[in-house]
Design a protein around this motif. Structure first.
Motif, short mmCIF file in Angstrom:
data_model
loop_
_atom_site.label_atom_id
_atom_site.label_comp_id
_atom_site.label_asym_id
_atom_site.label_seq_id
_atom_site.Cartn_x
_atom_site.Cartn_y
_atom_site.Cartn_z
N VAL A 82 0.74 -1.13 0.28
CA VAL A 82 -0.15 -0.18 -0.38
C VAL A 82 0.56 1.30 0.41
CG1 VAL A 82 -2.01 -1.12 1.36
CG2 VAL A 82 0.09 -0.40 2.32
N VAL A 83 1.95 1.06 -0.52
CA VAL A 83 2.51 2.00 -0.92
C VAL A 83 3.11 2.45 -2.64
CG1 VAL A 83 3.74 2.46 1.58
CG2 VAL A 83 4.95 1.26 -0.89
N ARG A 130 -4.87 1.19 -3.26
CA ARG A 130 -4.60 -0.05 -3.12
C ARG A 130 -5.18 -0.28 -1.65
NH1 ARG A 130 1.75 -1.12 -4.95
NH2 ARG A 130 1.07 -1.79 -6.66
N THR A 131 -5.20 0.93 -0.61
CA THR A 131 -5.60 1.44 0.71
C THR A 131 -7.12 1.12 0.45
OG1 THR A 131 -3.60 2.42 1.41
CG2 THR A 131 -5.69 2.74 2.86
N LEU A 132 -7.49 1.46 -0.36
CA LEU A 132 -8.92 1.45 -0.41
C LEU A 132 -9.54 0.55 -0.60
CD1 LEU A 132 -9.71 5.29 -2.85
CD2 LEU A 132 -10.70 3.93 -0.84
N LEU A 177 -5.36 11.16 3.91
CA LEU A 177 -6.11 10.44 3.53
C LEU A 177 -5.86 9.21 4.20
CD1 LEU A 177 -7.25 11.71 -0.38
CD2 LEU A 177 -8.03 11.94 2.30
N ASP A 178 -4.45 8.48 3.66
CA ASP A 178 -4.29 7.68 3.95
C ASP A 178 -4.67 7.06 5.66
OD1 ASP A 178 -3.07 4.71 3.53
OD2 ASP A 178 -1.57 5.08 5.36
N ALA A 213 -2.57 -4.13 7.27
CA ALA A 213 -1.78 -3.28 5.78
C ALA A 213 -2.49 -1.76 5.94
CB ALA A 213 -1.14 -3.85 4.76
N CYS A 214 -4.00 -1.84 6.42
CA CYS A 214 -4.43 -0.82 5.96
C CYS A 214 -5.21 -0.50 7.51
CB CYS A 214 -5.81 -1.78 5.05
SG CYS A 214 -6.84 -2.43 5.30
N LEU A 215 -4.79 -0.67 8.72
CA LEU A 215 -4.93 -0.65 9.55
C LEU A 215 -3.56 0.09 10.02
CD1 LEU A 215 -6.34 -4.12 11.17
CD2 LEU A 215 -7.56 -2.07 11.03
N PRO A 216 -4.59 1.56 11.48
CA PRO A 216 -2.98 2.01 12.30
C PRO A 216 -2.28 1.22 13.01
CG PRO A 216 -5.42 2.39 12.57
CD PRO A 216 -5.53 1.40 11.82
N HIS A 217 -0.99 1.89 13.13
CA HIS A 217 0.08 0.86 12.95
C HIS A 217 -0.20 0.26 14.73
CE1 HIS A 217 2.67 1.96 9.41
NE2 HIS A 217 2.34 3.02 9.98
#
Length: 230
Positions: free
Chosen positions: A8-9, A21-23, A180-181, A220-224
């Motif tokens: 997702v980068v 990709r994040t979406l 937005l990410d 990969a699409c959640l907060p660290h």
């Protein structure tokens, strides 16, 4: 499907998010949550008023999250960012109704709109008071998660809901992908919390266990800070 954060980068060695990709991964996360909840066969373990109020608020929160993703996909970034606040407040409202509200407050949440007195409707506490009332209640870490979001993000989101200076400038100049990410990741975290609570409300231990593991394939699409430990 297991995703890696590098997916997702934008490119190798880049720290710029690839929003498409994040979406896409966010959509798969929501599909997985609803797949476990099985809406066609979903049933509450009981129809206690608190459970009903929690159920309705969590569903509302998830609707806001779905709308947020659609708004970003369509380029309505300012409205999407403002929507994050109402998604959060609906999620808090559900847990407050289940664990901390008075019987009268729960009853008001379930009262048809045409029967609600305008004054009484304004007596329900706002997010800060609800979060304070949740101290020592609910699953471990829940209150701390709500409080951390309140401290870090809620005041900032106030500017987007009420057309503050920051919202006006970003609307004019454009939103950096990093913002937005972050909005998407925070929204996804709320979706997983709402999904977990909805699973628990069924009383189905299998569904609850499965939902508790849903973060790992979608880290990969959640907060660290909410990524599951290895």
């Amino acid at each position: 499907m297991a995703w890696n954060p590098k997916d997702v980068v934008s490119a190798p060695e880049s720290t710029t998010p690839n929003l498409q990709r994040t979406l896409a991964l966010s959509g798969e996360l929501e599909d997985a949550i609803w797949g476990l909840l099985d809406p066609d066969n979903y049933e509450l373990a009981n129809h206690d008023p608190r459970a009903l109020a929690c159920f309705e608020s969590c569903r509302l929160s998830m609707e806001h999250g779905q709308a947020l993703r659609g708004l970003i996909s369509a380029g309505f970034d300012s409205t999407a960012t403002a929507t994050l606040r109402v998604q959060f407040e609906a999620l808090v409202r559900g847990h407050w109704a289940l664990l901390a509200a008075s019987d009268a407050e729960v009853e008001l949440l379930l009262t048809p709109v045409e029967e609600q007195a305008a004054r009484a409707a304004t007596d329900l506490p706002m997010a800060s008071a609800m979060i304070k009332a949740l101290v020592g209640k609910g699953p471990a870490g829940m209150h701390e998660t709500f409080e951390a979001f309140r401290v870090v993000a809620l005041k900032e989101l106030h500017a987007f809901v009420h057309a503050g200076a920051q919202a006006a400038r970003l609307h004019n100049d454009g939103y950096p992908p990093q913002i937005l990410d972050r909005v998407l990741r925070q929204s996804n975290a709320m979706q997983t919390m709402a999904g977990m609570t909805l699973a628990n409300l069924t009383g189905d231990e299998h569904a609850s266990r499965a939902m508790s593991r849903i973060q790992r394939p979608f880290e990969a699409c959640l907060p660290h800070l909410l990524r599951p430990s290895k």
